[in-house]
Scaffold this motif. Structure first.
Motif, short mmCIF file in Angstrom:
data_model
loop_
_atom_site.label_atom_id
_atom_site.label_comp_id
_atom_site.label_asym_id
_atom_site.label_seq_id
_atom_site.Cartn_x
_atom_site.Cartn_y
_atom_site.Cartn_z
N GLU A 1 0.82 -1.21 0.00
CA GLU A 1 0.00 0.00 0.00
C GLU A 1 0.85 1.26 0.00
O GLU A 1 0.44 2.30 -0.50
CB GLU A 1 -0.94 -0.02 1.20
CG GLU A 1 -1.91 -1.17 1.13
CD GLU A 1 -3.15 -0.89 1.93
OE1 GLU A 1 -3.34 0.24 2.37
OE2 GLU A 1 -3.92 -1.84 2.10
N ALA A 2 2.07 1.17 0.53
CA ALA A 2 2.95 2.34 0.57
C ALA A 2 3.64 2.58 -0.77
O ALA A 2 4.09 3.67 -1.05
CB ALA A 2 3.99 2.16 1.66
N GLY A 3 3.73 1.54 -1.58
CA GLY A 3 4.40 1.67 -2.87
C GLY A 3 5.00 0.35 -3.30
O GLY A 3 4.51 -0.73 -2.97
N LEU A 4 6.10 0.44 -4.01
CA LEU A 4 6.80 -0.73 -4.53
C LEU A 4 8.05 -0.96 -3.69
O LEU A 4 8.86 -0.05 -3.52
CB LEU A 4 7.17 -0.49 -5.99
CG LEU A 4 7.65 -1.64 -6.82
CD1 LEU A 4 6.53 -2.65 -7.00
CD2 LEU A 4 8.11 -1.15 -8.17
N THR A 5 8.19 -2.16 -3.14
CA THR A 5 9.32 -2.47 -2.27
C THR A 5 10.27 -3.43 -2.98
O THR A 5 9.83 -4.48 -3.46
CB THR A 5 8.84 -3.09 -0.95
OG1 THR A 5 7.87 -2.24 -0.35
CG2 THR A 5 10.00 -3.29 0.01
N ILE A 6 11.55 -3.07 -3.04
CA ILE A 6 12.59 -3.93 -3.59
C ILE A 6 13.39 -4.45 -2.41
O ILE A 6 14.00 -3.67 -1.67
CB ILE A 6 13.49 -3.17 -4.57
CG1 ILE A 6 12.64 -2.58 -5.70
CG2 ILE A 6 14.57 -4.08 -5.12
CD1 ILE A 6 13.39 -1.63 -6.59
N ILE A 7 13.40 -5.77 -2.24
CA ILE A 7 14.08 -6.39 -1.09
C ILE A 7 15.36 -7.05 -1.59
O ILE A 7 15.34 -7.93 -2.45
CB ILE A 7 13.17 -7.42 -0.42
CG1 ILE A 7 11.87 -6.75 0.03
CG2 ILE A 7 13.88 -8.06 0.76
CD1 ILE A 7 10.80 -7.70 0.47
N PHE A 8 16.49 -6.60 -1.04
CA PHE A 8 17.80 -7.14 -1.39
C PHE A 8 18.10 -8.33 -0.49
O PHE A 8 17.56 -8.46 0.60
CB PHE A 8 18.86 -6.05 -1.22
CG PHE A 8 18.79 -4.99 -2.29
CD1 PHE A 8 19.57 -5.08 -3.42
CD2 PHE A 8 17.94 -3.91 -2.16
CE1 PHE A 8 19.50 -4.12 -4.40
CE2 PHE A 8 17.87 -2.94 -3.14
CZ PHE A 8 18.66 -3.04 -4.27
N PRO A 9 18.98 -9.24 -0.93
CA PRO A 9 19.31 -10.41 -0.11
C PRO A 9 19.92 -10.03 1.23
O PRO A 9 20.63 -9.03 1.35
CB PRO A 9 20.33 -11.17 -0.97
CG PRO A 9 20.13 -10.66 -2.35
CD PRO A 9 19.65 -9.26 -2.21
N ASP A 10 19.65 -10.83 2.25
CA ASP A 10 20.12 -10.55 3.60
C ASP A 10 21.62 -10.71 3.77
O ASP A 10 22.22 -10.10 4.65
CB ASP A 10 19.40 -11.45 4.62
CG ASP A 10 17.92 -11.10 4.74
OD1 ASP A 10 17.59 -9.92 4.51
OD2 ASP A 10 17.14 -12.00 5.05
N GLN A 11 22.25 -11.55 2.93
CA GLN A 11 23.68 -11.82 3.12
C GLN A 11 24.58 -10.65 2.69
O GLN A 11 25.76 -10.66 2.95
CB GLN A 11 24.11 -13.10 2.38
CG GLN A 11 24.12 -13.00 0.88
CD GLN A 11 22.89 -13.60 0.24
OE1 GLN A 11 21.83 -13.64 0.83
NE2 GLN A 11 23.04 -14.05 -1.00
N PHE A 12 24.01 -9.62 2.06
CA PHE A 12 24.79 -8.46 1.62
C PHE A 12 24.61 -7.30 2.59
O PHE A 12 23.51 -7.05 3.08
CB PHE A 12 24.39 -8.03 0.22
CG PHE A 12 24.64 -9.07 -0.82
CD1 PHE A 12 25.92 -9.48 -1.13
CD2 PHE A 12 23.58 -9.65 -1.51
CE1 PHE A 12 26.15 -10.44 -2.11
CE2 PHE A 12 23.79 -10.60 -2.48
CZ PHE A 12 25.09 -11.00 -2.78
N ASP A 13 25.70 -6.58 2.85
CA ASP A 13 25.65 -5.39 3.70
C ASP A 13 25.00 -4.26 2.91
O ASP A 13 25.50 -3.86 1.86
CB ASP A 13 27.07 -5.00 4.12
CG ASP A 13 27.10 -3.81 5.06
OD1 ASP A 13 26.04 -3.47 5.62
OD2 ASP A 13 28.18 -3.20 5.21
N PRO A 14 23.88 -3.72 3.38
CA PRO A 14 23.15 -2.70 2.61
C PRO A 14 23.96 -1.43 2.34
O PRO A 14 23.75 -0.76 1.34
CB PRO A 14 21.93 -2.38 3.45
CG PRO A 14 21.87 -3.39 4.52
CD PRO A 14 23.18 -4.06 4.62
#
Length: 148
Positions: A72-85
């Motif tokens: 509802e807030a928009g489009l969410t792109i989720i990156f893999p957890d094993q990478f440091d954001p």
């Protein structure tokens, strides 16, 4: 004045041809009908296609697949957890096939493992999303078509 049937046929042909030529001229000069190419630099982009294939292959080999979710807030792109954001950098391109004026490109800057594209910057319809990102010298790419 009396018109015989031969003259009437010729006048009908001339009127029909004039009608068609009027609409051909009008559609070719009208600004509301855009006859643009898909991209401005089509051939240059085709030459870089092998880099895109390599980036997609490296993403699947290193298990670096992204998830794109509508909320509802928009489009969410989720990156893999094993990478440091904080070490992820790149660009997100939203391409609208029906109108090039709605195309959006913006850089990736993350503090968490997800990136939110607000709902107000997206119009309903079809979008092609391309995420090109780098992490510690490795280049990755994710392409997806979605209807918003």
């Amino acid at each position: 004045m009396k018109i015989n049937w031969g003259t009437a046929i010729v006048l009908a042909f001339v009127a029909f041809i004039s009608f068609i030529l009027f609409f051909v001229y009008r559609m070719s000069t009208d600004d509301r009908a855009n006859h643009d190419l898909v991209t401005e630099e089509y051939y240059k982009q085709e030459l870089a296609y092998q880099k895109e294939i390599d980036a997609s292959r490296s993403a699947s080999e290193m298990n670096a697949k992204l998830k794109v979710e509508k909320s509802e807030a928009g489009l969410t792109i989720i990156f893999p957890d094993q990478f440091d954001p904080k070490k992820i950098e790149g660009t997100v391109s939203l391409y609208r096939p029906s109108n090039k004026h709605l195309d959006i490109d913006f850089p990736i800057s993350l503090s968490k493992t997800h990136l939110l594209i607000p709902d107000n910057s997206l119009v309903d319809g079809r979008w092609d999303i391309t995420v090109k990102w780098k992490y510690e010298g490795n280049t990755f790419m994710h392409k997806e078509k979605l209807t918003y």
